[in-house]
Write an enzyme that holds these catalytic residues in place. Structure first.
Site, mmCIF file in Angstrom:
data_model
loop_
_atom_site.group_PDB
_atom_site.id
_atom_site.type_symbol
_atom_site.label_atom_id
_atom_site.label_comp_id
_atom_site.label_asym_id
_atom_site.label_seq_id
_atom_site.Cartn_x
_atom_site.Cartn_y
_atom_site.Cartn_z
ATOM 1 N N CYS A 48 -9.110 -27.392 7.976
ATOM 2 C CA CYS A 48 -7.810 -26.755 8.155
ATOM 3 C C CYS A 48 -6.977 -27.527 9.170
ATOM 4 O O CYS A 48 -7.476 -28.396 9.902
ATOM 5 C CB CYS A 48 -7.973 -25.293 8.592
ATOM 6 S SG CYS A 48 -8.365 -25.056 10.346
ATOM 7 N N HIS A 63 -6.634 -20.897 11.183
ATOM 8 C CA HIS A 63 -8.043 -21.204 10.930
ATOM 9 C C HIS A 63 -8.757 -20.024 10.272
ATOM 10 O O HIS A 63 -9.485 -20.210 9.292
ATOM 11 C CB HIS A 63 -8.759 -21.575 12.229
ATOM 12 C CG HIS A 63 -10.245 -21.667 12.036
ATOM 13 N ND1 HIS A 63 -10.860 -22.770 11.495
ATOM 14 C CD2 HIS A 63 -11.233 -20.748 12.252
ATOM 15 C CE1 HIS A 63 -12.159 -22.544 11.393
ATOM 16 N NE2 HIS A 63 -12.414 -21.327 11.850
ATOM 17 N N ASP A 95 -1.860 8.692 -1.558
ATOM 18 C CA ASP A 95 -3.147 9.385 -1.566
ATOM 19 C C ASP A 95 -3.436 9.971 -0.199
ATOM 20 O O ASP A 95 -2.782 9.638 0.786
ATOM 21 C CB ASP A 95 -4.279 8.424 -1.968
ATOM 22 C CG ASP A 95 -4.486 7.317 -0.930
ATOM 23 O OD1 ASP A 95 -3.479 6.819 -0.371
ATOM 24 O OD2 ASP A 95 -5.638 6.941 -0.666
ATOM 25 N N GLN A 126 -11.006 8.363 -4.296
ATOM 26 C CA GLN A 126 -11.480 8.858 -3.007
ATOM 27 C C GLN A 126 -12.849 9.519 -3.212
ATOM 28 O O GLN A 126 -13.569 9.186 -4.108
ATOM 29 C CB GLN A 126 -10.454 9.798 -2.393
ATOM 30 C CG GLN A 126 -9.151 9.122 -1.977
ATOM 31 C CD GLN A 126 -9.324 8.213 -0.757
ATOM 32 O OE1 GLN A 126 -10.360 8.220 -0.071
ATOM 33 N NE2 GLN A 126 -8.307 7.422 -0.459
ATOM 34 N N ASP A 165 0.846 -1.193 0.000
ATOM 35 C CA ASP A 165 0.000 0.000 0.000
ATOM 36 C C ASP A 165 0.884 1.248 0.000
ATOM 37 O O ASP A 165 2.108 1.153 0.106
ATOM 38 C CB ASP A 165 -0.972 -0.009 1.181
ATOM 39 C CG ASP A 165 -0.272 -0.083 2.525
ATOM 40 O OD1 ASP A 165 0.953 0.142 2.565
ATOM 41 O OD2 ASP A 165 -0.937 -0.362 3.526
ATOM 42 N N SER A 166 0.270 2.392 -0.129
ATOM 43 C CA SER A 166 1.046 3.617 -0.338
ATOM 44 C C SER A 166 1.669 4.166 0.936
ATOM 45 O O SER A 166 2.588 4.971 0.879
ATOM 46 C CB SER A 166 0.145 4.692 -0.950
ATOM 47 O OG SER A 166 -0.788 5.163 0.012
ATOM 48 N N GLY A 167 1.140 3.779 2.085
ATOM 49 C CA GLY A 167 1.556 4.370 3.349
ATOM 50 C C GLY A 167 0.702 5.550 3.765
ATOM 51 O O GLY A 167 0.776 6.015 4.898
ATOM 52 N N GLY A 168 -0.144 6.030 2.844
ATOM 53 C CA GLY A 168 -0.953 7.203 3.140
ATOM 54 C C GLY A 168 -1.888 7.013 4.314
ATOM 55 O O GLY A 168 -1.992 7.882 5.189
ATOM 56 N N PHE A 169 -2.579 5.873 4.363
ATOM 57 C CA PHE A 169 -3.547 5.652 5.435
ATOM 58 C C PHE A 169 -2.861 5.666 6.795
ATOM 59 O O PHE A 169 -3.376 6.240 7.760
ATOM 60 C CB PHE A 169 -4.275 4.317 5.222
ATOM 61 C CG PHE A 169 -5.268 4.003 6.298
ATOM 62 C CD1 PHE A 169 -6.516 4.601 6.304
ATOM 63 C CD2 PHE A 169 -4.950 3.130 7.329
ATOM 64 C CE1 PHE A 169 -7.439 4.320 7.307
ATOM 65 C CE2 PHE A 169 -5.866 2.845 8.331
ATOM 66 C CZ PHE A 169 -7.109 3.443 8.318
ATOM 67 N N GLY A 172 -10.796 5.098 1.148
ATOM 68 C CA GLY A 172 -11.655 5.935 1.978
ATOM 69 C C GLY A 172 -12.915 5.255 2.459
ATOM 70 O O GLY A 172 -13.833 5.927 2.949
ATOM 71 N N CYS A 190 -8.355 -27.391 12.842
ATOM 72 C CA CYS A 190 -9.564 -28.171 13.117
ATOM 73 C C CYS A 190 -9.323 -29.676 13.002
ATOM 74 O O CYS A 190 -10.024 -30.464 13.635
ATOM 75 C CB CYS A 190 -10.681 -27.736 12.177
ATOM 76 S SG CYS A 190 -11.256 -26.049 12.514
ATOM 77 N N CYS A 196 -14.775 -27.772 8.993
ATOM 78 C CA CYS A 196 -13.533 -27.206 8.469
ATOM 79 C C CYS A 196 -12.444 -28.267 8.413
ATOM 80 O O CYS A 196 -12.321 -29.096 9.329
ATOM 81 C CB CYS A 196 -13.085 -26.043 9.348
ATOM 82 S SG CYS A 196 -11.542 -25.260 8.817
ATOM 83 N N ASP A 209 -8.363 -6.662 1.098
ATOM 84 C CA ASP A 209 -7.363 -6.963 2.120
ATOM 85 C C ASP A 209 -7.859 -6.449 3.461
ATOM 86 O O ASP A 209 -8.667 -5.518 3.515
ATOM 87 C CB ASP A 209 -6.027 -6.294 1.797
ATOM 88 C CG ASP A 209 -6.015 -4.835 2.233
ATOM 89 O OD1 ASP A 209 -5.487 -4.546 3.326
ATOM 90 O OD2 ASP A 209 -6.572 -3.989 1.512
#
Length: 380
Positions: free
Chosen positions: A307, A336, A147, A190, A93-97, A217, A310, A305, A267
């Site tokens: 996995c 899990h 952004d 945005q 990601d851009s790092g902006g958030f 956003g 489980c 499940c 994500d």
């Protein structure tokens, strides 16, 4: 080309799309959920385990890797893929958030953002050019434009100024991007919760020819019905021949609803973060495994499940580990939860292929939430 999107099928019941993203480090079947490896690791889980879980792409964080160990060190190691021993796709990601959410002392100018490190208090600066420098050094397959992510709620005038600055920053990011043949740059739409500003931002961002586009956003504290309305305004304005990425969304209901509205990529830290608190996602809904009710429950966490967790361990044992703050317990619940969401997306892809995604949504909501109709305020 650094990235190519292949549209395979659109569901007849909705706007959902089945596709493939071709990257230098493999093919990603979409819609896809991307586990978050903030500091070049998905917490408590190894790259080998992620592969066994079926993850073809993970996300790493530009801001955090800039602070430690530093992008220069990652570059010296041969880039993120080599540094963390992951030979599949990576998105940064851009790092902006993080700049806006973690740094209390920050100043936004046209040039960039001055802020203090949340670790050391050191004065730092990130501009669109610096964000590209960092991400070019990290070497991810997909990188994000720098952004400005407005909070919720935010005044209309601020959101408008913010989206226009984000557009200007995108042009600077594209100009500064040095590895176009290896790394695909995505722009970020945005506009907050204002439909006309979403439309304006989508027009400005998609006017810049890029391999893919993200919707930013959202999932910043707004009610889910507002998020879905914003998606309905935004997604149809994005090019159909390129991937669409909804940032920071990972609850089961939002994943399904986002896919129905035409989103390809998601994500979120949700599955790994709640796992470390002892909260798990199961075929019958949320299970808080640290609760006393499971102290003598010797059955699997989720009988449906398959996995690793489980297949091998009981609810009672998991509760004991979590209550004792044992790292192995965090590992087991994380495995899990990731398996649950990655499997959910596999089932979503199958439902699109079969033209029955809305039917699948009804069945899934009845099983997980106890109702066939989402009310927009679901707990994970």
């Amino acid at each position: 080309m650094a990235l190519r999107y292949e549209l395979i099928k659109t569901c007849s019941q909705s706007q959902a799309r089945l596709g493939r993203i071709h990257t230098p480090h493999g093919i990603i079947d979409t819609p896809v959920f991307m586990p978050v490896g903030t500091l070049a690791t998905v917490k408590t889980v190894s790259p080998e385990e992620l592969k066994e879980l079926g993850s073809d792409i993970i996300l790493a964080n530009t801001y955090h890797l800039f602070l430690r160990p530093g992008h220069e060190i990652v570059q010296e190691a041969g880039g993120l893929h080599s540094f963390m021993n992951w030979d599949r796709a990576i998105l940064t990601d851009s790092g902006g958030f993080q700049v806006f959410s973690l740094s209390k002392l920050r100043k936004i100018t046209e040039e960039g953002v001055s802020f203090r490190s949340h670790l050391s208090g050191e004065s730092l600066f990130i501009s669109p050019e610096k964000a590209m420098e960092i991400q070019n050094a990290l070497g991810a397959d997909i990188i994000m434009a720098f952004d400005e992510c407005p909070p919720y709620p935010a005044e209309r005038e601020y959101v408008k100024e913010s989206l226009e600055r984000t557009t200007r920053w995108l042009h600077r990011c594209k100009q500064a991007h040095r590895r176009k043949e290896e790394q695909a740059l995505f722009g970020i739409v945005q506009g907050g919760m204002y439909p006309d500003l979403r439309q304006e931002s989508a027009k400005q961002i998609t006017d810049v020819d890029l391999p893919g586009y993200a919707i930013g956003g959202l999932s910043v504290g707004e009610p889910k019905p507002l998020m879905y309305e914003a998606l309905e305004e935004t997604v149809p304005l994005l090019p159909p021949g390129k991937p669409r990425y909804l940032m920071g969304v990972g609850s089961p209901d939002a994943l399904v609803e986002g896919v129905i509205r035409g989103v390809d990529m998601f994500d979120c830290v949700l599955p790994t973060r709640i796992a470390r608190n002892g909260t798990t996602m199961t075929s019958q809904g949320r299970v808080v495994i640290r609760n006393a009710a499971y102290a003598r429950d010797f059955g699997p966490l989720d009988p449906e499940c398959d996995c690793y967790t489980c297949r091998h361990y009981s609810r009672a044992y998991l509760r004991h580990l979590i209550k004792s703050d044992e790292t192995f317990g965090f590992r087991l619940t994380t495995i899990h939860n990731l398996h649950f969401l990655l499997t959910l997306m596999k089932r979503v892809r199958q439902a699109i292929q079969q033209d029955r995604l809305l039917d699948f949504r009804r069945e899934f909501f009845e099983s997980y939430y106890g109702t066939s109709e989402p009310d927009g305020t679901r707990n994970f």
